[in-house]
Design a protein around this motif. Structure first.
Motif, PDB file in Angstrom:
ATOM      1  N   SER A  52       0.831  -1.203   0.000  1.00 34.86           N
ATOM      2  CA  SER A  52       0.000   0.000   0.000  1.00 34.86           C
ATOM      3  C   SER A  52       0.866   1.254   0.000  1.00 34.86           C
ATOM      4  N   LEU A  53       0.256   2.349  -0.438  1.00 39.75           N
ATOM      5  CA  LEU A  53       0.957   3.627  -0.518  1.00 39.75           C
ATOM      6  C   LEU A  53       0.643   4.458   0.720  1.00 39.75           C
ATOM      7  N   GLU A  54       1.643   5.118   1.243  1.00 39.95           N
ATOM      8  CA  GLU A  54       1.442   5.997   2.389  1.00 39.95           C
ATOM      9  C   GLU A  54       0.663   7.233   1.956  1.00 39.95           C
ATOM     10  N   VAL A  55      -0.373   7.579   2.743  1.00 37.85           N
ATOM     11  CA  VAL A  55      -1.182   8.771   2.449  1.00 37.85           C
ATOM     12  C   VAL A  55      -0.472   9.998   2.999  1.00 37.85           C
ATOM     13  N   LEU A  56      -0.350  11.044   2.197  1.00 35.64           N
ATOM     14  CA  LEU A  56       0.257  12.293   2.648  1.00 35.64           C
ATOM     15  C   LEU A  56      -0.849  13.338   2.821  1.00 35.64           C
ATOM     16  N   PRO A  57      -0.675  14.257   3.759  1.00 33.79           N
ATOM     17  CA  PRO A  57      -1.725  15.254   4.004  1.00 33.79           C
ATOM     18  C   PRO A  57      -1.973  16.135   2.770  1.00 33.79           C
ATOM     19  N   SER A  58      -3.238  16.372   2.496  1.00 36.31           N
ATOM     20  CA  SER A  58      -3.599  17.292   1.411  1.00 36.31           C
ATOM     21  C   SER A  58      -4.906  17.973   1.787  1.00 36.31           C
ATOM     22  N   THR A  59      -5.205  19.040   1.092  1.00 37.01           N
ATOM     23  CA  THR A  59      -6.389  19.841   1.394  1.00 37.01           C
ATOM     24  C   THR A  59      -7.184  20.074   0.127  1.00 37.01           C
ATOM     25  N   LEU A  60      -8.470  19.697   0.162  1.00 35.72           N
ATOM     26  CA  LEU A  60      -9.342  20.016  -0.959  1.00 35.72           C
ATOM     27  C   LEU A  60     -10.104  21.281  -0.601  1.00 35.72           C
ATOM     28  N   THR A  61      -9.830  22.359  -1.328  1.00 35.11           N
ATOM     29  CA  THR A  61     -10.470  23.630  -0.982  1.00 35.11           C
ATOM     30  C   THR A  61     -10.593  24.487  -2.249  1.00 35.11           C
ATOM     31  N   THR A 160      -8.690  23.043   6.014  1.00 34.37           N
ATOM     32  CA  THR A 160      -7.944  21.788   6.095  1.00 34.37           C
ATOM     33  C   THR A 160      -8.638  20.792   7.016  1.00 34.37           C
ATOM     34  N   LEU A 161      -8.821  19.571   6.523  1.00 33.61           N
ATOM     35  CA  LEU A 161      -9.481  18.511   7.276  1.00 33.61           C
ATOM     36  C   LEU A 161      -8.453  17.627   7.976  1.00 33.61           C
ATOM     37  N   ARG A 162      -8.632  17.439   9.274  1.00 31.00           N
ATOM     38  CA  ARG A 162      -7.777  16.510  10.021  1.00 31.00           C
ATOM     39  C   ARG A 162      -8.653  15.586  10.849  1.00 31.00           C
ATOM     40  N   VAL A 163      -8.297  14.317  10.884  1.00 41.29           N
ATOM     41  CA  VAL A 163      -9.024  13.345  11.695  1.00 41.29           C
ATOM     42  C   VAL A 163      -8.052  12.774  12.723  1.00 41.29           C
ATOM     43  N   ARG A 164      -8.447  12.805  13.988  1.00 44.73           N
ATOM     44  CA  ARG A 164      -7.546  12.331  15.045  1.00 44.73           C
ATOM     45  C   ARG A 164      -8.274  11.387  15.987  1.00 44.73           C
ATOM     46  N   ASP A 165      -7.491  10.485  16.618  1.00 44.45           N
ATOM     47  CA  ASP A 165      -8.070   9.613  17.633  1.00 44.45           C
ATOM     48  C   ASP A 165      -8.018  10.310  18.989  1.00 44.45           C
ATOM     49  N   ALA A 166      -8.466   9.607  20.046  1.00 41.67           N
ATOM     50  CA  ALA A 166      -8.566  10.212  21.379  1.00 41.67           C
ATOM     51  C   ALA A 166      -7.204  10.661  21.895  1.00 41.67           C
ATOM     52  N   GLN A 167      -6.121  10.035  21.406  1.00 40.29           N
ATOM     53  CA  GLN A 167      -4.772  10.409  21.846  1.00 40.29           C
ATOM     54  C   GLN A 167      -4.180  11.527  20.980  1.00 40.29           C
ATOM     55  N   GLY A 168      -4.916  11.952  19.959  1.00 41.19           N
ATOM     56  CA  GLY A 168      -4.433  13.029  19.101  1.00 41.19           C
ATOM     57  C   GLY A 168      -3.648  12.547  17.888  1.00 41.19           C
ATOM     58  N   ALA A 169      -3.527  11.215  17.719  1.00 46.82           N
ATOM     59  CA  ALA A 169      -2.805  10.680  16.565  1.00 46.82           C
ATOM     60  C   ALA A 169      -3.659  10.817  15.307  1.00 46.82           C
ATOM     61  N   GLU A 170      -3.000  11.142  14.194  1.00 47.65           N
ATOM     62  CA  GLU A 170      -3.732  11.387  12.959  1.00 47.65           C
ATOM     63  C   GLU A 170      -4.240  10.077  12.334  1.00 47.65           C
ATOM     64  N   ILE A 171      -5.470  10.112  11.853  1.00 50.25           N
ATOM     65  CA  ILE A 171      -6.102   8.964  11.196  1.00 50.25           C
ATOM     66  C   ILE A 171      -6.247   9.293   9.709  1.00 50.25           C
TER      67      ILE A 171
ATOM     68  N   VAL B  67      -9.258  23.177  -5.697  1.00 52.43           N
ATOM     69  CA  VAL B  67      -7.880  22.729  -5.901  1.00 52.43           C
ATOM     70  C   VAL B  67      -7.521  21.737  -4.793  1.00 52.43           C
ATOM     71  N   LEU B  68      -6.601  20.827  -5.118  1.00 52.85           N
ATOM     72  CA  LEU B  68      -6.012  19.952  -4.116  1.00 52.85           C
ATOM     73  C   LEU B  68      -4.680  20.585  -3.744  1.00 52.85           C
ATOM     74  N   GLY B  69      -4.548  20.973  -2.469  1.00 53.13           N
ATOM     75  CA  GLY B  69      -3.354  21.673  -2.029  1.00 53.13           C
ATOM     76  C   GLY B  69      -2.431  20.757  -1.225  1.00 53.13           C
ATOM     77  N   VAL B  70      -1.139  20.867  -1.477  1.00 52.43           N
ATOM     78  CA  VAL B  70      -0.165  20.037  -0.772  1.00 52.43           C
ATOM     79  C   VAL B  70       0.982  20.915  -0.286  1.00 52.43           C
ATOM     80  N   VAL B  71       1.376  20.714   0.985  1.00 52.91           N
ATOM     81  CA  VAL B  71       2.580  21.355   1.516  1.00 52.91           C
ATOM     82  C   VAL B  71       3.511  20.250   1.987  1.00 52.91           C
TER      83      VAL B  71
END
Lengths: 195, 103
Positions: A52-61, A160-171, B67-71
């Protein structure tokens, strides 16, 4: 969605296979010709099966929001080497025809718009879709999935969307169309506001 | 004989060619549920050498466009869905990190 192209010590390049699995695009890597399911970022056929590929943070906006919050940004040029009409949305026609061909898709939508954007989470044995517009509206959703607590939060300034568990770790979270998510994850729950 | 071979090719070869000769000897989903989506292999062309422009040069974008934004590694890039929709995949690099942008 954005992924690392590095799998263990190998760097892969990807193309579009033209094949579909449950309405979802299968991409392939040139190095091993394995097929990868985009929405699960995992190889499903060929030598890489199971990787599997590691997911990197991104923002759809929106362009406006991204530009305002990232003044140093650059933007992908339309000078791609291909002659395409970037003012026209190829999906408009594509999805209409696809829905006609694969009519069964309608049966799984549970009355919701096929192209509604959802934040999909597969975690702790649970699978759930959160409508993106609802998330933007309330800003934060606290929920329980697979018996564990999680928090989905959209920063109103950066979108920016972030999802975290109860310990604050990113999901990891995937933003995609409702029909794509639901077709791949038939058992997916859906977060909906009460009447 | 030639005609016979042609018929064999038409019957056996054509579906295989249309299917792209993928190796299904290992798989985690049923290969019978993998179907052709219409466009052939690379019919939707992924990008490999993306070029970037400054925001003020991006005349083709409207403010409300998605747009899909990446840093990553101190570099910020925006990938307009207007472009991603036509290519699905961008093979990119952020400094030392090889990245795949997909839509």
């Amino acid at each position: 969605m954005v992924y690392s192209r590095q799998v263990q010590d190998q760097v892969l390049t990807f193309g579009v296979s033209g094949m579909l699995y449950k309405n979802n695009l299968l991409m392939y890597d040139h190095q091993t010709e394995s097929l990868w399911l985009q929405v699960q970022h995992a190889a499903v056929t060929g030598p890489m099966t199971g990787a599997s590929l590691e997911v990197l943070p991104s923002t759809l906006t929106t362009w406006n929001t991204w530009r305002r919050t990232h003044p140093e940004t650059v933007v992908l040029s339309t000078n791609t080497g291909y002659d395409r009409d970037y003012h026209r949305d190829p999906y408009a026609e594509y999805y209409t025809s696809r829905r006609t061909i694969f009519g069964f898709v309608r049966d799984i939508l549970q009355g919701h718009e096929a192209k509604e954007l959802v934040a999909g989470v597969r975690w702790s044995g649970g699978v759930k879709a959160y409508p993106l517009e609802e998330l933007r509206h309330v800003g934060e959703i606290q929920d329980t999935l697979g018996g564990e607590e999680l928090v989905l939060r959209i920063d109103p300034d950066t979108d920016t969307l972030r999802v975290r568990d109860a310990q604050g770790a990113e999901i990891p979270v995937i933003v995609t169309y409702w029909f794509v998510w639901k077709d791949i994850h038939r058992d997916s729950e859906r977060y909906d506001v009460g009447p | 004989m030639t005609r016979y071979l042609l018929i064999v090719w038409l019957v056996l070869g054509m579906p295989l060619a249309a299917f792209g000769n993928w190796d299904f000897s290992r798989h985690s989903i049923p290969p019978s549920e993998i179907i052709s989506g219409g466009p052939p292999r690379d019919g939707i062309p992924a990008l490999f050498h993306p070029e970037y422009i400054a925001p003020e040069k991006a005349d083709f974008l409207d403010e409300a466009d998605q747009v899909l934004g990446v840093v990553l590694n101190g570099v910020a890039r925006a990938y307009p869905l207007r472009i991603l929709s036509w290519h699905e995949l961008v093979n990119d690099d952020f400094g030392p990190d090889p990245v795949l942008v997909s839509w």
